[in-house]
Structures are given as C-alpha cells and as structure tokens.
Design a protein around this motif. Structure first.
Motif, PDB file in Angstrom:
ATOM      1  N   VAL A 127      -9.770 -10.812 -16.134  1.00 34.39           N
ATOM      2  CA  VAL A 127      -9.411  -9.306 -16.651  1.00 34.39           C
ATOM      3  C   VAL A 127      -8.319  -9.163 -15.378  1.00 34.39           C
ATOM      4  N   GLY A 128      -8.367  -9.476 -14.351  1.00 29.61           N
ATOM      5  CA  GLY A 128      -7.433  -9.087 -13.353  1.00 29.61           C
ATOM      6  C   GLY A 128      -7.419 -10.174 -12.249  1.00 29.61           C
ATOM      7  N   GLY A 129      -6.474 -11.195 -12.088  1.00 29.74           N
ATOM      8  CA  GLY A 129      -6.794 -12.066 -11.016  1.00 29.74           C
ATOM      9  C   GLY A 129      -6.607 -11.501  -9.737  1.00 29.74           C
ATOM     10  N   TRP A 130      -5.813 -10.759  -9.386  1.00 28.26           N
ATOM     11  CA  TRP A 130      -5.869 -10.215  -8.134  1.00 28.26           C
ATOM     12  C   TRP A 130      -6.871  -9.520  -7.407  1.00 28.26           C
ATOM     13  N   ALA A 131      -7.827  -8.869  -8.527  1.00 28.71           N
ATOM     14  CA  ALA A 131      -9.300  -8.566  -7.871  1.00 28.71           C
ATOM     15  C   ALA A 131      -9.917  -9.810  -7.164  1.00 28.71           C
ATOM     16  N   THR A 132     -10.116 -10.837  -7.956  1.00 27.37           N
ATOM     17  CA  THR A 132     -10.772 -11.937  -7.141  1.00 27.37           C
ATOM     18  C   THR A 132     -10.094 -12.461  -6.069  1.00 27.37           C
ATOM     19  N   HIS A 133      -8.703 -12.429  -5.979  1.00 32.01           N
ATOM     20  CA  HIS A 133      -7.856 -12.899  -4.917  1.00 32.01           C
ATOM     21  C   HIS A 133      -8.110 -12.178  -3.688  1.00 32.01           C
ATOM     22  N   LEU A 134      -8.194 -10.824  -3.915  1.00 34.31           N
ATOM     23  CA  LEU A 134      -8.131  -9.858  -2.982  1.00 34.31           C
ATOM     24  C   LEU A 134      -9.613  -9.990  -2.356  1.00 34.31           C
ATOM     25  N   ARG A 162      -6.949 -18.970  -9.104  1.00 35.13           N
ATOM     26  CA  ARG A 162      -8.110 -19.900  -9.691  1.00 35.13           C
ATOM     27  C   ARG A 162      -9.005 -20.868  -8.572  1.00 35.13           C
ATOM     28  N   ARG A 163      -8.185 -21.197  -7.604  1.00 33.38           N
ATOM     29  CA  ARG A 163      -9.206 -21.575  -6.524  1.00 33.38           C
ATOM     30  C   ARG A 163      -9.932 -20.581  -5.755  1.00 33.38           C
ATOM     31  N   SER A 164      -9.262 -19.244  -5.562  1.00 28.85           N
ATOM     32  CA  SER A 164     -10.108 -18.006  -4.790  1.00 28.85           C
ATOM     33  C   SER A 164     -11.383 -17.757  -5.817  1.00 28.85           C
ATOM     34  N   SER A 165     -11.196 -17.949  -7.011  1.00 37.31           N
ATOM     35  CA  SER A 165     -12.126 -17.723  -7.889  1.00 37.31           C
ATOM     36  C   SER A 165     -13.380 -18.445  -7.630  1.00 37.31           C
ATOM     37  N   SER A 166     -13.167 -19.703  -7.563  1.00 34.96           N
ATOM     38  CA  SER A 166     -14.178 -20.779  -7.439  1.00 34.96           C
ATOM     39  C   SER A 166     -14.731 -20.404  -5.956  1.00 34.96           C
ATOM     40  N   ALA A 167     -14.055 -20.302  -4.965  1.00 31.99           N
ATOM     41  CA  ALA A 167     -14.367 -19.983  -3.613  1.00 31.99           C
ATOM     42  C   ALA A 167     -15.008 -18.746  -3.575  1.00 31.99           C
ATOM     43  N   GLY A 198     -16.954 -17.478  -5.803  1.00 31.87           N
ATOM     44  CA  GLY A 198     -18.252 -17.852  -6.662  1.00 31.87           C
ATOM     45  C   GLY A 198     -19.073 -18.443  -5.805  1.00 31.87           C
ATOM     46  N   GLN A 199     -18.409 -19.659  -5.008  1.00 33.20           N
ATOM     47  CA  GLN A 199     -19.586 -20.034  -3.903  1.00 33.20           C
ATOM     48  C   GLN A 199     -20.121 -19.146  -2.879  1.00 33.20           C
ATOM     49  N   LEU A 200     -19.176 -18.194  -2.597  1.00 33.68           N
ATOM     50  CA  LEU A 200     -19.729 -17.072  -1.567  1.00 33.68           C
ATOM     51  C   LEU A 200     -20.766 -16.099  -2.008  1.00 33.68           C
ATOM     52  N   ALA A 201     -20.439 -15.776  -3.488  1.00 33.57           N
ATOM     53  CA  ALA A 201     -21.271 -14.866  -3.970  1.00 33.57           C
ATOM     54  C   ALA A 201     -22.673 -15.477  -4.400  1.00 33.57           C
ATOM     55  N   GLY A 202     -22.955 -16.829  -4.334  1.00 33.80           N
ATOM     56  CA  GLY A 202     -24.103 -17.569  -4.921  1.00 33.80           C
ATOM     57  C   GLY A 202     -24.213 -17.843  -6.123  1.00 33.80           C
ATOM     58  N   LYS A 203     -25.623 -17.976  -6.794  1.00 33.28           N
ATOM     59  CA  LYS A 203     -25.607 -18.557  -8.044  1.00 33.28           C
ATOM     60  C   LYS A 203     -25.224 -17.341  -9.133  1.00 33.28           C
ATOM     61  N   GLY A 204     -24.277 -17.801 -10.080  1.00 31.22           N
ATOM     62  CA  GLY A 204     -23.821 -16.785 -10.942  1.00 31.22           C
ATOM     63  C   GLY A 204     -22.452 -15.969 -10.560  1.00 31.22           C
ATOM     64  N   GLY A 205     -22.317 -16.149  -9.162  1.00 33.56           N
ATOM     65  CA  GLY A 205     -21.108 -15.628  -8.631  1.00 33.56           C
ATOM     66  C   GLY A 205     -19.830 -16.139  -9.309  1.00 33.56           C
ATOM     67  N   GLU A 206     -19.786 -17.301  -9.617  1.00 35.33           N
ATOM     68  CA  GLU A 206     -18.478 -18.083 -10.127  1.00 35.33           C
ATOM     69  C   GLU A 206     -18.252 -17.744 -11.569  1.00 35.33           C
ATOM     70  N   THR A 207     -19.275 -17.359 -12.487  1.00 32.26           N
ATOM     71  CA  THR A 207     -18.860 -16.541 -13.621  1.00 32.26           C
ATOM     72  C   THR A 207     -18.311 -15.272 -13.411  1.00 32.26           C
ATOM     73  N   LEU A 208     -18.931 -14.462 -12.304  1.00 32.80           N
ATOM     74  CA  LEU A 208     -18.367 -13.283 -12.034  1.00 32.80           C
ATOM     75  C   LEU A 208     -16.957 -13.258 -11.709  1.00 32.80           C
ATOM     76  N   ALA A 209     -16.773 -14.152 -11.052  1.00 30.78           N
ATOM     77  CA  ALA A 209     -15.309 -14.395 -10.374  1.00 30.78           C
ATOM     78  C   ALA A 209     -14.362 -14.737 -11.381  1.00 30.78           C
ATOM     79  N   GLN A 210     -14.878 -15.492 -12.198  1.00 22.02           N
ATOM     80  CA  GLN A 210     -14.069 -16.082 -13.589  1.00 22.02           C
ATOM     81  C   GLN A 210     -13.644 -14.864 -14.347  1.00 22.02           C
ATOM     82  N   ASN A 211     -14.782 -14.098 -14.564  1.00 13.47           N
ATOM     83  CA  ASN A 211     -14.465 -12.825 -15.406  1.00 13.47           C
ATOM     84  C   ASN A 211     -13.593 -11.908 -14.653  1.00 13.47           C
ATOM     85  N   LEU A 212     -13.486 -11.629 -13.205  1.00 15.05           N
ATOM     86  CA  LEU A 212     -12.670 -10.828 -12.633  1.00 15.05           C
ATOM     87  C   LEU A 212     -11.300 -11.516 -12.609  1.00 15.05           C
ATOM     88  N   LEU A 213     -11.082 -12.917 -12.743  1.00 11.86           N
ATOM     89  CA  LEU A 213      -9.820 -13.596 -12.938  1.00 11.86           C
ATOM     90  C   LEU A 213      -9.335 -13.256 -14.265  1.00 11.86           C
TER      91      LEU A 213
END
Length: 132
Positions: free
Chosen positions: A46-53, A22-27, A29-44
C-alpha cells in the motif's frame, strides 16, 4: 522472543529504497509476531514508507530502552545535589522586571485579541443579518 534484526545490518542496504523497505517489512514482521509479516507486506504494497517508518520507530524505541543508565538511589541523590548547586537564581531586580514585562505583554495581547474578536463578531453578525 528474540530481537528482530535486518539481514544486512552490518553493511549498507542494497537495492535502493525498495530493497531497504522490503527488508524492513521482513524485520517488522518478525517484531510483530505471527501474521505480522503479512501485515507488513500489505503495508509495503500500500505504501512502503509506512512499514519503513514503523521499523525505524521500533528499532529506535528498543535502542532507547537498552541504553538508559540506571544509577542507584544514593548516586541519584548525589547527582541531584550536584546539579542543584549549579542553579543560578535571578536577582530580585530581574524578577521584578520580568514580572512587569509579562504583565504588560499580557495586557497588550488581551487588548489585541479583544479587538480581533470584536471585528470578527461584527463580520459574523453582518453576514447572518444578510441571510434573514
């Protein structure tokens, strides 16, 4: 844009693997820019490992580029000279022996693969003759 950091970067993650992702998802999102957090949340979701990696990859990539040394041209040339003095060249006998070994192994492997190819060709020819 500032570098994204985890909220608890100085201390171990709390909440187990899910809290860490969950923390990786937030970070991420910050790295990916605006809208990245939503993308990261969706990845989390669907499969949290993808966001973490993805977060780990981005952090390691960032660290790798920051820590690289950049010597001057003169220093680089001196380092090349120093390293080139350390080279140990093979003797003529070692070179001839290695060349002969490579030629023998190449010949043996080519004969082996010729045999394997011939066997497979015979099998395929037999199977296709059954289909006629």
């Amino acid at each position: 844009m500032g570098a994204a950091r985890l909220p608890s970067e100085d201390r171990p993650f709390k909440g187990g693997l899910f809290g860490q992702m969950r923390r990786s998802s937030s970070a991420f999102g910050q790295l990916a820019g605006k809208g990245g957090e939503t993308l990261a949340q969706n990845l989390l979701d669907v499969g949290g490992w993808a966001t973490h990696l993805a977060y780990i990859f981005l952090e390691r990539l960032k660290d790798r580029t920051i820590d690289m040394a950049k010597p001057s041209i003169g220093e680089f040339v001196n380092q090349v000279k120093t390293e080139s003095r350390k080279i140990v060249w093979p003797t003529r006998r070692e070179t001839v022996q290695t060349t002969i070994l490579v030629l023998i192994m190449t010949t043996l492997l080519s004969i082996f693969f010729l045999g394997v190819d011939t066997v497979f060709n015979a099998i395929v020819s037999w199977l296709t003759s059954l289909a006629r």
